[in-house]
Design a protein around this motif. Structure first.
Motif, PDB file in Angstrom:
ATOM      1  N   MET A   9      51.542  93.354  73.485  1.00 29.52           N
ATOM      2  CA  MET A   9      50.270  92.828  72.983  1.00 29.52           C
ATOM      3  C   MET A   9      49.108  93.595  73.606  1.00 29.52           C
ATOM      4  SD  MET A   9      48.892  88.903  73.408  1.00 29.52           S
ATOM      5  CE  MET A   9      48.779  88.993  75.200  1.00 29.52           C
ATOM      6  N   VAL A  10      48.051  93.788  72.804  1.00 28.89           N
ATOM      7  CA  VAL A  10      46.783  94.306  73.334  1.00 28.89           C
ATOM      8  C   VAL A  10      45.670  93.336  72.949  1.00 28.89           C
ATOM      9  CG1 VAL A  10      47.379  96.755  73.366  1.00 28.89           C
ATOM     10  CG2 VAL A  10      46.494  95.745  71.273  1.00 28.89           C
ATOM     11  N   LYS A  11      44.593  93.344  73.758  1.00 29.75           N
ATOM     12  CA  LYS A  11      43.461  92.450  73.504  1.00 29.75           C
ATOM     13  C   LYS A  11      42.177  93.236  73.304  1.00 29.75           C
ATOM     14  CE  LYS A  11      44.924  88.275  76.022  1.00 29.75           C
ATOM     15  NZ  LYS A  11      44.542  87.314  77.081  1.00 29.75           N
ATOM     16  N   ASP A  12      41.324  92.696  72.447  1.00 30.81           N
ATOM     17  CA  ASP A  12      39.955  93.190  72.309  1.00 30.81           C
ATOM     18  C   ASP A  12      39.253  92.950  73.646  1.00 30.81           C
ATOM     19  OD1 ASP A  12      37.070  93.107  71.842  1.00 30.81           O
ATOM     20  OD2 ASP A  12      37.543  93.171  69.712  1.00 30.81           O
ATOM     21  N   ALA A  13      38.698  94.031  74.229  1.00 32.87           N
ATOM     22  CA  ALA A  13      38.117  93.943  75.569  1.00 32.87           C
ATOM     23  C   ALA A  13      36.954  92.958  75.656  1.00 32.87           C
ATOM     24  CB  ALA A  13      37.663  95.327  76.027  1.00 32.87           C
ATOM     25  N   LYS A  14      36.273  92.701  74.544  1.00 32.69           N
ATOM     26  CA  LYS A  14      35.104  91.819  74.575  1.00 32.69           C
ATOM     27  C   LYS A  14      35.398  90.427  74.028  1.00 32.69           C
ATOM     28  CE  LYS A  14      31.631  95.500  74.366  1.00 32.69           C
ATOM     29  NZ  LYS A  14      30.467  96.070  73.625  1.00 32.69           N
ATOM     30  N   THR A  15      36.088  90.347  72.905  1.00 31.76           N
ATOM     31  CA  THR A  15      36.299  89.035  72.268  1.00 31.76           C
ATOM     32  C   THR A  15      37.587  88.356  72.713  1.00 31.76           C
ATOM     33  OG1 THR A  15      37.530  89.915  70.357  1.00 31.76           O
ATOM     34  CG2 THR A  15      35.117  89.907  70.215  1.00 31.76           C
ATOM     35  N   TYR A  25      46.306  91.376  69.462  1.00 26.16           N
ATOM     36  CA  TYR A  25      46.960  92.139  68.409  1.00 26.16           C
ATOM     37  C   TYR A  25      48.330  92.610  68.906  1.00 26.16           C
ATOM     38  CZ  TYR A  25      42.128  92.452  66.781  1.00 26.16           C
ATOM     39  OH  TYR A  25      40.848  92.149  66.388  1.00 26.16           O
ATOM     40  N   ARG A  26      49.270  92.692  67.988  1.00 29.97           N
ATOM     41  CA  ARG A  26      50.556  93.290  68.356  1.00 29.97           C
ATOM     42  C   ARG A  26      50.366  94.795  68.398  1.00 29.97           C
ATOM     43  NH1 ARG A  26      56.557  92.110  65.801  1.00 29.97           N
ATOM     44  NH2 ARG A  26      57.340  94.206  66.197  1.00 29.97           N
ATOM     45  N   ALA A  27      50.689  95.409  69.522  1.00 32.26           N
ATOM     46  CA  ALA A  27      50.311  96.796  69.793  1.00 32.26           C
ATOM     47  C   ALA A  27      50.914  97.781  68.797  1.00 32.26           C
ATOM     48  CB  ALA A  27      50.712  97.162  71.221  1.00 32.26           C
ATOM     49  N   ASP A  28      52.204  97.633  68.478  1.00 31.45           N
ATOM     50  CA  ASP A  28      52.826  98.612  67.580  1.00 31.45           C
ATOM     51  C   ASP A  28      52.268  98.514  66.169  1.00 31.45           C
ATOM     52  OD1 ASP A  28      54.022  96.118  67.312  1.00 31.45           O
ATOM     53  OD2 ASP A  28      55.983  96.923  66.790  1.00 31.45           O
ATOM     54  N   HIS A  29      51.936  97.291  65.723  1.00 35.82           N
ATOM     55  CA  HIS A  29      51.350  97.132  64.392  1.00 35.82           C
ATOM     56  C   HIS A  29      49.955  97.754  64.330  1.00 35.82           C
ATOM     57  CE1 HIS A  29      54.091  93.459  63.373  1.00 35.82           C
ATOM     58  NE2 HIS A  29      54.737  94.603  63.384  1.00 35.82           N
ATOM     59  N   GLY A  74      51.043 102.271  75.336  1.00 34.79           N
ATOM     60  CA  GLY A  74      49.713 102.346  75.950  1.00 34.79           C
ATOM     61  C   GLY A  74      49.144 103.748  75.906  1.00 34.79           C
ATOM     62  N   GLU A  75      49.977 104.728  76.198  1.00 32.43           N
ATOM     63  CA  GLU A  75      49.519 106.124  76.189  1.00 32.43           C
ATOM     64  C   GLU A  75      49.145 106.571  74.779  1.00 32.43           C
ATOM     65  OE1 GLU A  75      52.845 108.083  77.911  1.00 32.43           O
ATOM     66  OE2 GLU A  75      52.338 107.527  79.977  1.00 32.43           O
ATOM     67  N   LEU A  76      49.927 106.164  73.783  1.00 40.36           N
ATOM     68  CA  LEU A  76      49.645 106.552  72.397  1.00 40.36           C
ATOM     69  C   LEU A  76      48.365 105.898  71.883  1.00 40.36           C
ATOM     70  CD1 LEU A  76      53.286 106.388  71.007  1.00 40.36           C
ATOM     71  CD2 LEU A  76      51.867 108.445  71.156  1.00 40.36           C
ATOM     72  N   ILE A  77      48.130 104.656  72.253  1.00 42.44           N
ATOM     73  CA  ILE A  77      46.898 103.969  71.836  1.00 42.44           C
ATOM     74  C   ILE A  77      45.674 104.708  72.376  1.00 42.44           C
ATOM     75  CG2 ILE A  77      45.535 101.878  72.304  1.00 42.44           C
ATOM     76  CD1 ILE A  77      48.093 100.261  71.845  1.00 42.44           C
ATOM     77  N   LYS A  78      45.758 105.161  73.618  1.00 44.00           N
ATOM     78  CA  LYS A  78      44.643 105.916  74.213  1.00 44.00           C
ATOM     79  C   LYS A  78      44.519 107.300  73.573  1.00 44.00           C
ATOM     80  CE  LYS A  78      44.732 103.620  78.728  1.00 44.00           C
ATOM     81  NZ  LYS A  78      45.040 103.778  80.171  1.00 44.00           N
ATOM     82  N   LYS A  79      45.657 107.952  73.348  1.00 48.51           N
ATOM     83  CA  LYS A  79      45.648 109.312  72.790  1.00 48.51           C
ATOM     84  C   LYS A  79      44.983 109.363  71.422  1.00 48.51           C
ATOM     85  CE  LYS A  79      48.744 113.041  71.325  1.00 48.51           C
ATOM     86  NZ  LYS A  79      50.141 113.537  71.299  1.00 48.51           N
ATOM     87  N   LYS A 136      41.093 101.339  68.251  1.00 49.21           N
ATOM     88  CA  LYS A 136      40.087 100.327  68.576  1.00 49.21           C
ATOM     89  C   LYS A 136      40.495  98.988  67.969  1.00 49.21           C
ATOM     90  CE  LYS A 136      37.058 103.279  70.423  1.00 49.21           C
ATOM     91  NZ  LYS A 136      36.572 103.194  71.819  1.00 49.21           N
ATOM     92  N   ALA A 137      39.825  97.919  68.376  1.00 51.63           N
ATOM     93  CA  ALA A 137      40.053  96.613  67.766  1.00 51.63           C
ATOM     94  C   ALA A 137      39.642  96.691  66.296  1.00 51.63           C
ATOM     95  CB  ALA A 137      39.255  95.544  68.489  1.00 51.63           C
ATOM     96  N   PRO A 138      40.488  96.240  65.365  1.00 52.06           N
ATOM     97  CA  PRO A 138      40.242  96.453  63.930  1.00 52.06           C
ATOM     98  C   PRO A 138      38.924  95.895  63.404  1.00 52.06           C
ATOM     99  CG  PRO A 138      42.487  95.710  64.305  1.00 52.06           C
ATOM    100  CD  PRO A 138      41.776  95.584  65.611  1.00 52.06           C
ATOM    101  N   VAL A 139      38.540  94.712  63.799  1.00 48.08           N
ATOM    102  CA  VAL A 139      37.357  94.064  63.226  1.00 48.08           C
ATOM    103  C   VAL A 139      36.080  94.500  63.934  1.00 48.08           C
ATOM    104  CG1 VAL A 139      36.243  91.856  62.716  1.00 48.08           C
ATOM    105  CG2 VAL A 139      38.740  92.080  62.524  1.00 48.08           C
ATOM    106  N   THR A 140      36.107  94.511  65.277  1.00 48.24           N
ATOM    107  CA  THR A 140      34.883  94.751  66.054  1.00 48.24           C
ATOM    108  C   THR A 140      34.684  96.202  66.449  1.00 48.24           C
ATOM    109  OG1 THR A 140      36.044  94.336  68.137  1.00 48.24           O
ATOM    110  CG2 THR A 140      35.067  92.424  67.008  1.00 48.24           C
ATOM    111  N   ASN A 141      35.756  97.003  66.379  1.00 47.00           N
ATOM    112  CA  ASN A 141      35.738  98.387  66.852  1.00 47.00           C
ATOM    113  C   ASN A 141      35.507  98.472  68.360  1.00 47.00           C
ATOM    114  OD1 ASN A 141      36.196 101.077  66.019  1.00 47.00           O
ATOM    115  ND2 ASN A 141      34.014 101.541  66.254  1.00 47.00           N
ATOM    116  N   ASN A 142      35.799  97.383  69.060  1.00 43.29           N
ATOM    117  CA  ASN A 142      35.678  97.381  70.519  1.00 43.29           C
ATOM    118  C   ASN A 142      36.872  98.085  71.152  1.00 43.29           C
ATOM    119  OD1 ASN A 142      33.311  95.876  70.441  1.00 43.29           O
ATOM    120  ND2 ASN A 142      34.404  93.923  70.521  1.00 43.29           N
TER     121      ASN A 142
END
Length: 704
Positions: free
Chosen positions: A175-181, A185-189, A228-233, A237-243
């Motif tokens: 799982m990953v989280k929007d840093a602000k809200t 989200y499920r990370a692989d999806h 985690g590395e692929l998400i950074k590479k 971003k968070a789909p709705v907020t782009n955070n």
């Protein structure tokens, strides 16, 4: 490259002087004319030529021509790739499909009056009937046909059971989280959606596209750190907020609860039905007169606290499973009925093909076993039976493939696993898993409960082997552990020989710590008389059975059946209908009086009652509107046949019988109509055969 040269008129060489531009443009607009691998080779070949020309400083017109040729080849390849992608996408208007599901209440969001809860759905009348018919056929296809032992176990499960099975520690998603809200989200999806969107855009090099496609192919194989590395590479971003997103973390998918008023007994809503079968293994073995192999089966609700439910019925938090646990000798994984299915052709998508990005293997189950694609007859037998079931309930074989799990994707309990996947508008969706769980579950529950979960086989020839035996001081054990002495004694005798020898070594200088489930016991030297190796002649072989487990997601299969059989009438885009097989159609037949004339009523009641007596679910469609509109309403919910009572029914004692798929009708005597419908619904007779017996009728369908 003879194939390329032939398709391009033999004019592919360096420079514009050797290229037929118009022919190349022709082929660039006809991507199917040239095989994909040859188009890729042509692009690579011309790319190398352009690079060499740039290094050699040629005449400007020669370099310009070479670049133009490269662009044309790239255009041809791009068109071919787009065409291939379009062919793979099911041609279903999802908006129209979802509108039909909602309007005719096949299923809908639960608690919608209160805004609904993500991942929870209710089934309406048509959905309930469809699901019941699927389950009934599943029971006949598997439980009855294979003489399986069906059980119904509690959904509420104590923590100790699921800790032993490994679910408490390892039943997780990333799982990953929007840093602000804080939105989860499920990370692989999330990564998958990000890469697919990027690939649809322009400006990516061929190398970058291939890199992203390779990531998508292996997405299920990545662990926490790699995700985690692929998400950074790739800058996800968070789909709705782009955070920005926080670092990924593992999230356990089980719903926790407490059992009893004190809250001291921790439990979970079961994440699968399988564990109920495993903990009843001894009872089932005894019921089967201690014979192996045998299979246990269970149909029921399971619960998973999905991180981000989506795609309707495809990812929900409560769902119906139908699972089989086939117990067999780990030294003999043959199946007596394998010969019946060895010629069934299946699309196998093994690990090697996924990693290499190559296509599936369309071969028979027998060939798959010979080539080592699958490892046992029993696994192959169930894969074939799964395909036969899915085809019978309405999923076209061209929409099916069996994909092998990649290494990191494999569940903690499995040594091999294949998913039956269906091609939908959401992509390939897993609908059935078939796992070789080896001896994992029975070993885990035996260790945690200090209970032998084994099978026995009488040996034709006795076997002598060396074993380690422990002689206990029963008085000392009884005094030390009182009511628990029996369990401790059993746990010591069930220890592996290697562990018994370790205990002997430790007891020379110290106490030995015996761990049984969540408890530990101090074994003192005074409690043990001796630990010795002895020769033992065995007339009976004792072993822990292996398990092959087909696991069906009923809700997912139901969704795929509905989507795969959603149709639109030719020349009338507003008329949508469902091409459901009569085997599982919620209602098998409609009874339609042509008008409200009182003379029709006795025939309506007579035919409806006769159909019910034969076990044929039917619906009296006497609502307002023309007969054509009423046919359309019955087609929408997949009713395969319709009986129309008209003026000739009163005069001649005949009715019309209509086929949903072809819209053709025949004239049939009232007296034989119920039996005819029953034969059509149970596939004892085809519609083509019925048309040869009874005269065709055309007048009413023209009112459509």
């Amino acid at each position: 490259k003879s194939g390329i040269n032939a398709e391009y008129g033999g004019l592919i060489r360096i420079g514009l002087r050797s290229v037929n531009i118009s022919r190349l443009f022709c082929y660039s607009s006809m991507p199917s004319a040239i095989p994909m691998d040859e188009l890729k080779a042509a692009v690579a070949q011309q790319g190398a030529i352009v690079r060499k020309l740039k290094e050699s400083k040629p005449a400007p017109d020669e370099l310009t021509a070479a670049i133009a040729e490269l662009k044309i080849r790239k255009l041809a390849l791009s068109n071919a790739e787009k065409a291939a992608t379009d062919l793979k996408k099911p041609k279903v208007d999802r908006a129209k499909f979802e509108n039909l599901m909602k309007r005719r209440f096949f299923y809908g969001a639960a608690f919608s009056l209160y805004g609904g809860v993500a991942g929870l759905y209710d089934f309406g009348p048509a959905g309930c009937a469809l699901k019941a018919n699927m389950v009934n056929f599943w029971r006949n296809h598997f439980v009855v046909e294979e003489n399986m032992l069906e059980v119904e176990c509690t959904m509420l499960t104590p923590e100790t059971v699921l800790r032993a099975s490994g679910h408490v520690e390892r039943f997780t998603d990333i799982m990953v989280k929007d840093a602000k809200t804080g939105e989860c989200y499920r990370a692989d999806h999330l990564l998958e959606a990000h890469l697919e969107k990027a690939l649809e855009g322009k400006g990516l090099s061929d190398e970058k596209k291939e890199e992203m496609n390779a990531v998508l192919r292996q997405l299920d194989n990545f662990g926490l750190q790699q995700i985690g590395e692929l998400i950074k590479k790739y800058g996800c971003k968070a789909p709705v907020t782009n955070n920005d997103l926080l670092d990924p973390a593992e999230f356990n998918l089980m719903f926790g609860t407490s059992i009893g008023p004190t809250g001291l007994v921790k439990g979970f809503m079961r994440p699968e039905t399988a564990q109920g079968i495993f903990v009843n293994y001894k009872r089932l073995l005894e019921y089967n007169q201690d014979k192996i192999p045998f299979a246990g089966a269970q149909i029921g609700q399971s619960f998973r606290n999905e991180i981000s439910p989506r795609s309707g019925l495809l990812r929900v938090r409560e769902f119906c499973q139908a699972e089989i646990e086939h117990f067999l000798d780990p030294e003999d994984k043959s199946h007596p009925k394998f010969k019946n299915v060895k010629d069934v052709k299946i699309k196998f998508y093994p690990c090697e093909a996924q990693m290499a990005g190559t296509d599936f293997l369309h071969i028979t189950v027998g060939e798959a076993l010979e080539k080592g694609v699958i490892q046992s007859e029993t696994l192959g037998y169930f894969l074939a039976r799964i395909q036969q079931y899915l085809s019978a309930v309405g999923i076209p074989e061209e929409n099916l493939r069996f994909r092998q799990h990649l290494g990191n994707e494999m569940a903690h309990y499995a040594c091999d696993c294949w998913d039956a996947e269906c091609k939908t508008t959401y992509g390939w969706v897993e609908i059935v898993g078939c796992a070789d769980r080896s001896c994992f579950d029975l070993n885990a529950h035996a260790k945690a409960s200090s209970t032998k979960l084994v099978a026995k086989q009488t040996l034709d020839t006795p076997v002598t082997r060396e074993v380690v035996e422990v002689a206990l001081n029963k008085a000392a054990v009884g005094k030390g552990f009182k009511k628990e002495a029996g369990g401790v004694t059993a746990a010591i005798h069930d220890m592996e020989d290697e562990d018994k020898l370790k205990m002997k070594e430790q007891l020379v200088s110290d106490n030995f710590k015996l761990v049984v489930g969540d408890k530990s016991y101090e074994i003192t030297p005074a409690m043990v008389k001796s630990i010795e190796k002895v020769s033992k002649t065995e007339h009976v072989r004792e072993f822990v059975p292996s398990v092959v487990e087909p696991s069906f997601g009923i809700g997912r299969i139901l969704y795929c059946i509905l989507e795969c059989n959603f149709k639109v009438r030719e020349n009338d885009e507003k008329r949508t209908w469902l091409d459901l097989p009569p085997l599982i159609a919620p209602t098998k037949c409609s009874v339609l009086p042509l008008s409200t004339m009182p003379d029709f009523a006795p025939y309506v009641e007579e035919l409806s009652a006769a159909l019910r007596k034969l076990g044929v679910p039917n619906k009296v469609e006497d609502s307002s509107g023309s007969i054509g509109r009423r046919y359309a309403r019955t087609d929408e919910i997949g009713i395969p046949f319709g009986i129309t009572i008209d003026f000739d029914t009163v005069k001649l004692q005949t009715v019309t019988v209509r086929d949903r798929n072809s819209c053709s009708q025949i004239r049939v005597p009232v007296s034989v109509t119920p039996d005819l419908i029953n034969k059509l619904c149970t596939e004892q007779m085809t519609w083509a055969a019925a048309k040869e017996i009874y005269p065709e009728f055309t007048a009413q369908e023209s009112n459509n």
